[in-house]
Design an enzyme around this catalytic site. Structure first.
Site, PDB file in Angstrom:
ATOM      1  N   ARG A 100       0.327  14.218  12.870  1.00  0.00           N
ATOM      2  CA  ARG A 100       0.780  14.085  11.462  1.00  0.00           C
ATOM      3  C   ARG A 100       1.183  15.443  10.849  1.00  0.00           C
ATOM      4  O   ARG A 100       0.619  15.903   9.862  1.00  0.00           O
ATOM      5  CB  ARG A 100      -0.298  13.410  10.610  1.00  0.00           C
ATOM      6  CG  ARG A 100      -0.909  12.143  11.141  1.00  0.00           C
ATOM      7  CD  ARG A 100       0.030  11.008  11.409  1.00  0.00           C
ATOM      8  NE  ARG A 100       0.594  10.392  10.241  1.00  0.00           N
ATOM      9  CZ  ARG A 100       0.040   9.384   9.561  1.00  0.00           C
ATOM     10  NH1 ARG A 100      -1.134   8.965   9.896  1.00  0.00           N
ATOM     11  NH2 ARG A 100       0.665   8.836   8.535  1.00  0.00           N
TER      12      ARG A 100
ATOM     13  N   ASP B  44       4.134   0.177  12.091  1.00  0.00           N
ATOM     14  CA  ASP B  44       2.887  -0.384  11.541  1.00  0.00           C
ATOM     15  C   ASP B  44       2.628  -1.812  12.026  1.00  0.00           C
ATOM     16  O   ASP B  44       1.534  -2.335  11.835  1.00  0.00           O
ATOM     17  CB  ASP B  44       2.914  -0.360  10.010  1.00  0.00           C
ATOM     18  CG  ASP B  44       2.933   1.065   9.472  1.00  0.00           C
ATOM     19  OD1 ASP B  44       3.235   1.252   8.283  1.00  0.00           O
ATOM     20  OD2 ASP B  44       2.684   1.995  10.266  1.00  0.00           O
TER      21      ASP B  44
ATOM     22  N   ARG C 111      -8.561  -0.295   4.242  1.00  0.00           N
ATOM     23  CA  ARG C 111      -7.617   0.695   3.690  1.00  0.00           C
ATOM     24  C   ARG C 111      -6.283   0.033   3.352  1.00  0.00           C
ATOM     25  O   ARG C 111      -5.578   0.446   2.459  1.00  0.00           O
ATOM     26  CB  ARG C 111      -7.353   1.810   4.715  1.00  0.00           C
ATOM     27  CG  ARG C 111      -8.524   2.683   5.024  1.00  0.00           C
ATOM     28  CD  ARG C 111      -8.114   3.835   5.908  1.00  0.00           C
ATOM     29  NE  ARG C 111      -6.946   4.529   5.345  1.00  0.00           N
ATOM     30  CZ  ARG C 111      -6.235   5.428   6.016  1.00  0.00           C
ATOM     31  NH1 ARG C 111      -6.549   5.721   7.263  1.00  0.00           N
ATOM     32  NH2 ARG C 111      -5.204   6.027   5.462  1.00  0.00           N
TER      33      ARG C 111
ATOM     34  N   LYS D  82       0.844  -1.209   0.000  1.00  0.00           N
ATOM     35  CA  LYS D  82       0.000   0.000   0.000  1.00  0.00           C
ATOM     36  C   LYS D  82       0.873   1.252   0.000  1.00  0.00           C
ATOM     37  O   LYS D  82       0.668   2.163  -0.808  1.00  0.00           O
ATOM     38  CB  LYS D  82      -0.891   0.018   1.230  1.00  0.00           C
ATOM     39  CG  LYS D  82      -1.486   1.386   1.545  1.00  0.00           C
ATOM     40  CD  LYS D  82      -2.390   1.391   2.755  1.00  0.00           C
ATOM     41  CE  LYS D  82      -1.678   1.604   4.048  1.00  0.00           C
ATOM     42  NZ  LYS D  82      -1.388   3.001   4.409  1.00  0.00           N
ATOM     43  N   ASN D  83       1.870   1.278   0.902  1.00  0.00           N
ATOM     44  CA  ASN D  83       2.646   2.521   1.088  1.00  0.00           C
ATOM     45  C   ASN D  83       3.674   2.744  -0.002  1.00  0.00           C
ATOM     46  O   ASN D  83       4.328   3.776  -0.032  1.00  0.00           O
ATOM     47  CB  ASN D  83       3.295   2.525   2.472  1.00  0.00           C
ATOM     48  CG  ASN D  83       2.234   2.657   3.552  1.00  0.00           C
ATOM     49  OD1 ASN D  83       1.097   3.028   3.261  1.00  0.00           O
ATOM     50  ND2 ASN D  83       2.590   2.321   4.774  1.00  0.00           N
TER      51      ASN D  83
ATOM     52  N   CYS E 137      -4.870  12.311  12.509  1.00  0.00           N
ATOM     53  CA  CYS E 137      -5.734  11.127  12.410  1.00  0.00           C
ATOM     54  C   CYS E 137      -5.705  10.440  13.763  1.00  0.00           C
ATOM     55  O   CYS E 137      -5.153  10.943  14.736  1.00  0.00           O
ATOM     56  CB  CYS E 137      -5.223  10.202  11.306  1.00  0.00           C
ATOM     57  SG  CYS E 137      -3.637   9.487  11.709  1.00  0.00           S
TER      58      CYS E 137
HETATM   59  C1  EPZ Z   1       4.240   6.776   6.387  1.00  0.00           C
HETATM   60  O1  EPZ Z   1       3.479   7.826   6.980  1.00  0.00           O
HETATM   61  C2  EPZ Z   1       3.264   5.621   6.209  1.00  0.00           C
HETATM   62  N1  EPZ Z   1       2.164   6.040   5.353  1.00  0.00           N
HETATM   63  C3  EPZ Z   1       2.728   5.183   7.580  1.00  0.00           C
HETATM   64  O2  EPZ Z   1       1.897   4.049   7.356  1.00  0.00           O
HETATM   65  C4  EPZ Z   1       3.907   4.766   8.445  1.00  0.00           C
HETATM   66  O3  EPZ Z   1       3.435   4.403   9.734  1.00  0.00           O
HETATM   67  C5  EPZ Z   1       4.888   5.950   8.566  1.00  0.00           C
HETATM   68  O4  EPZ Z   1       5.304   6.358   7.242  1.00  0.00           O
HETATM   69  C6  EPZ Z   1       6.126   5.603   9.377  1.00  0.00           C
HETATM   70  O5  EPZ Z   1       6.763   4.516   8.819  1.00  0.00           O
HETATM   71  C7  EPZ Z   1       2.353   6.092   4.009  1.00  0.00           C
HETATM   72  O6  EPZ Z   1       3.413   5.828   3.500  1.00  0.00           O
HETATM   73  C8  EPZ Z   1       1.160   6.502   3.206  1.00  0.00           C
HETATM   74  P1  EPZ Z   1       6.322   9.985   8.717  1.00  0.00           P
HETATM   75  P2  EPZ Z   1       4.117   9.309   7.071  1.00  0.00           P
HETATM   76  O7  EPZ Z   1       6.300  11.277   7.996  1.00  0.00           O
HETATM   77  O8  EPZ Z   1       4.949   9.590   5.899  1.00  0.00           O
HETATM   78  C9  EPZ Z   1       6.772  13.115  12.214  1.00  0.00           C
HETATM   79  C10 EPZ Z   1       0.042   2.645   7.751  1.00  0.00           C
HETATM   80  O9  EPZ Z   1      -0.452   2.132   8.770  1.00  0.00           O
HETATM   81  N2  EPZ Z   1       6.754  14.124  11.155  1.00  0.00           N
HETATM   82  O10 EPZ Z   1       7.511   9.109   8.581  1.00  0.00           O
HETATM   83  O11 EPZ Z   1       3.036  10.263   7.395  1.00  0.00           O
HETATM   84  C11 EPZ Z   1       5.376  12.523  12.422  1.00  0.00           C
HETATM   85  O12 EPZ Z   1       4.638  13.294  13.326  1.00  0.00           O
HETATM   86  C12 EPZ Z   1       0.510   4.094   7.775  1.00  0.00           C
HETATM   87  O13 EPZ Z   1       0.208   2.056   6.655  1.00  0.00           O
HETATM   88  C13 EPZ Z   1       7.020  15.449  11.473  1.00  0.00           C
HETATM   89  O14 EPZ Z   1       7.289  15.777  12.619  1.00  0.00           O
HETATM   90  O15 EPZ Z   1       5.045   9.133   8.351  1.00  0.00           O
HETATM   91  C14 EPZ Z   1       5.650  11.168  12.963  1.00  0.00           C
HETATM   92  O16 EPZ Z   1       5.782  11.298  14.369  1.00  0.00           O
HETATM   93  C15 EPZ Z   1       0.303   4.750   9.120  1.00  0.00           C
HETATM   94  N3  EPZ Z   1       6.972  16.390  10.486  1.00  0.00           N
HETATM   95  C16 EPZ Z   1       6.999  10.787  12.372  1.00  0.00           C
HETATM   96  O17 EPZ Z   1       7.555  11.997  11.824  1.00  0.00           O
HETATM   97  C17 EPZ Z   1       6.683  16.051   9.175  1.00  0.00           C
HETATM   98  O18 EPZ Z   1       6.664  16.943   8.303  1.00  0.00           O
HETATM   99  C18 EPZ Z   1       6.913   9.775  11.245  1.00  0.00           C
HETATM  100  O19 EPZ Z   1       6.042  10.283  10.264  1.00  0.00           O
HETATM  101  C19 EPZ Z   1       6.414  14.699   8.877  1.00  0.00           C
HETATM  102  C20 EPZ Z   1       6.461  13.759   9.875  1.00  0.00           C
END
Ligand code: EPZ
Length: 455
Positions: free
Chosen positions: A133, A318, A410, A34-35, A128
């Protein structure tokens, strides 16, 4: 009486009826990730030529992303698990909130649209059930590449003012954000000059994105490392690309097998995408065998082990909830610490309602293993917590009904079909009326009642 609840919409929602304690056996086919598929769809916006994606999973998130692209004027044709994408005629317009709401990956389009068209307007993805996020890393990185960005009534408006192209830059992320790394790789792929992203995320889905972009003519080096180098090119052409297998789906099935002392094989899978998870499954007593693109597991007595989630190659956030379901019936005490998201412990209270013994303090769960759990009627509150409840339900010997399939669908393709093909008694039911499912309203816990009121 619950049936008098006036939330008809909720009463019509689907649920999985699970009668547990069957062991799983056989082989399960793992779908495309998915991701990965979501970000590859965003990347298809970078070229006016045709892109073909193979091994795309049938998921509601993919449908949502497809609708977003169509709203931009992209032509999408699907043939089984193949998507043919034609982004030749795109009309840059603000994406409607209702289209992007709830799909974090929609925001990843901003880098592709900005670098190809010099402007993009995407509503803030918002928080969410698992956390705030934020998108500051995306915005700071795009500004470093020369974009002017304002947030106007919850819409992120990005554009190039003085120049016709983004300019390569050295960017250091404060946290290895998966989405921000992907946004910036896409933006930099058509920028002028070299971009270096330090403290980049290293997830396999990012490596898959870079492989596809390089097939399209991009010049990206060292994907999967903490420092990624992108030399911008003039144009990107179309390509055909196969989505990598979903490591999180595979891990979920392996954990389900460990929880039910079963022996199954998951395939196709790239084993080194799951190294941290396989190590923890072995530490907790399972026997793992790797053969090419297959992983087999033989569940045994479950030992308590501690996990702490971390960016790849650490233990994936995840799979934290599914692994916690396993630890609820392990022998001994375990500790699970969630370091990525601030609210990703929705499953603790639900698992405790099934008889587990978990205490939670500051994103760390202390789990005292119990002999067995009891089947319940529960509402999953996010994608991975729903999977955790299903795993827990498989271990009990009575009936469970797990609602909240709008989350599960999803991220897991045909989840109950794959589980039943492995020998479990799991059926999807559409509940016209809670009363018709003739089970005592006492089975319905507070969670359920409040969820009905909310629906
Ligand atoms: C991706 O989300 C995945 N989603 C998530 O999968 C996954 O859990 C996550 O990466 C971590 O591996 C998709 O790829 C669509 P992040 P993403 O930006 O990109 C902080 C699932 O269950 N952060 O790596 O949104 C944030 O708050 C989903 O399949 C900032 O601070 O994750 C979080 O604490 C859930 N500022 C951490 O980084 C930013 O601008 C990780 O978020 C962006 C993120």
């Amino acid at each position: 009486m619950v049936c008098e609840s006036n939330n008809k919409s909720y009463l019509k929602s689907q649920h999985l009826k699970i009668i547990g304690q069957n062991t799983l056996r056989g082989k399960v086919k793992i779908s495309g990730a998915k991701n990965s598929a979501l970000v590859l769809l965003a990347a298809s916006l970078l070229t006016e030529e045709k892109t073909i994606l193979d091994n795309v999973p049938f998921l509601t998130d993919i449908d949502k992303m497809g609708n977003i692209l169509k709203n931009l004027g992209v032509k999408l044709r699907s043939k089984d698990h193949q998507l043919i994408i034609d982004s030749k005629n795109i009309s840059i317009q603000e994406l409607p909130y209702e289209l992007v709401n709830g799909l974090r990956a929609s925001f990843f389009c901003i880098g592709a649209l900005l670098t190809r068209f010099g402007e993009a307007s995407i509503p803030l993805p918002g928080g969410c059930n698992i956390g705030e996020r934020p998108i500051n890393e995306h915005i700071n990185g795009l500004r470093a590449l020369g974009a002017e960005i304002i947030i106007d009534k919850d819409v992120v408006k990005a554009k190039l003012v003085k120049k016709s192209k983004l300019l390569g830059a050295n960017i250091r992320l404060n946290c290895p954000s998966v989405g921000a790394t992907e946004t910036l790789i896409m933006a930099a792929s058509l920028a002028e000059g070299r971009t270096v992203i330090e403290n980049a995320a290293r997830e396999p889905e990012i490596q898959d994105l870079c492989q596809m972009l390089n097939k399209m003519g991009a010049k990206i080096y060292d994907s999967g490392k903490e420092k990624i180098i992108i030399d911008g090119v003039q144009k990107l052409h179309g390509c055909t690309h196969k989505v990598i297998p979903d490591r999180i789906e595979a891990g979920t099935f392996l954990i389900a097998a460990a929880a039910t002392s079963s022996s199954i094989t998951v395939s196709p899978i790239i084993p080194n995408h799951l190294e941290a998870v396989l190590n923890k499954l072995e530490e907790s007593g399972s026997k793992i065998t790797i053969k090419g693109n297959s992983i087999s597991i033989k569940g045994n007595e479950i030992k308590a082990v501690d996990i702490k989630t971390a960016p790849f190659p650490g233990f994936p956030t995840d799979l934290q909830a599914p692994f916690m379901a396993l630890m609820t019936i392990a022998k001994g005490k375990s500790k699970i610490t969630e370091t990525i998201f601030e609210k990703r412990m929705n499953h603790v209270d639900l698992l405790n309602q099934m008889g587990s013994s978990i205490t939670l303090k500051d994103n760390t769960a202390q789990i005292n293993g119990v002999k067995k759990l009891k089947g319940m009627t529960l509402v999953g509150l996010d994608l991975r917590s729903s999977a955790a409840l299903i795993i827990a339900a498989l271990t009990t010997k009575n009936v469970s009904r797990i609602y909240g399939l709008e989350h599960l669908d999803r991220g897991y393709e045909n989840f109950e079909l794959k589980l039943s093909q492995l020998g479990t008694n799991v059926k999807r039911r559409t509940t016209k009326n809670i009363c018709e499912s003739n089970y005592k309203s006492s089975d319905i816990n507070e969670e359920m009642k409040s969820a009905m009121k909310a629906a």
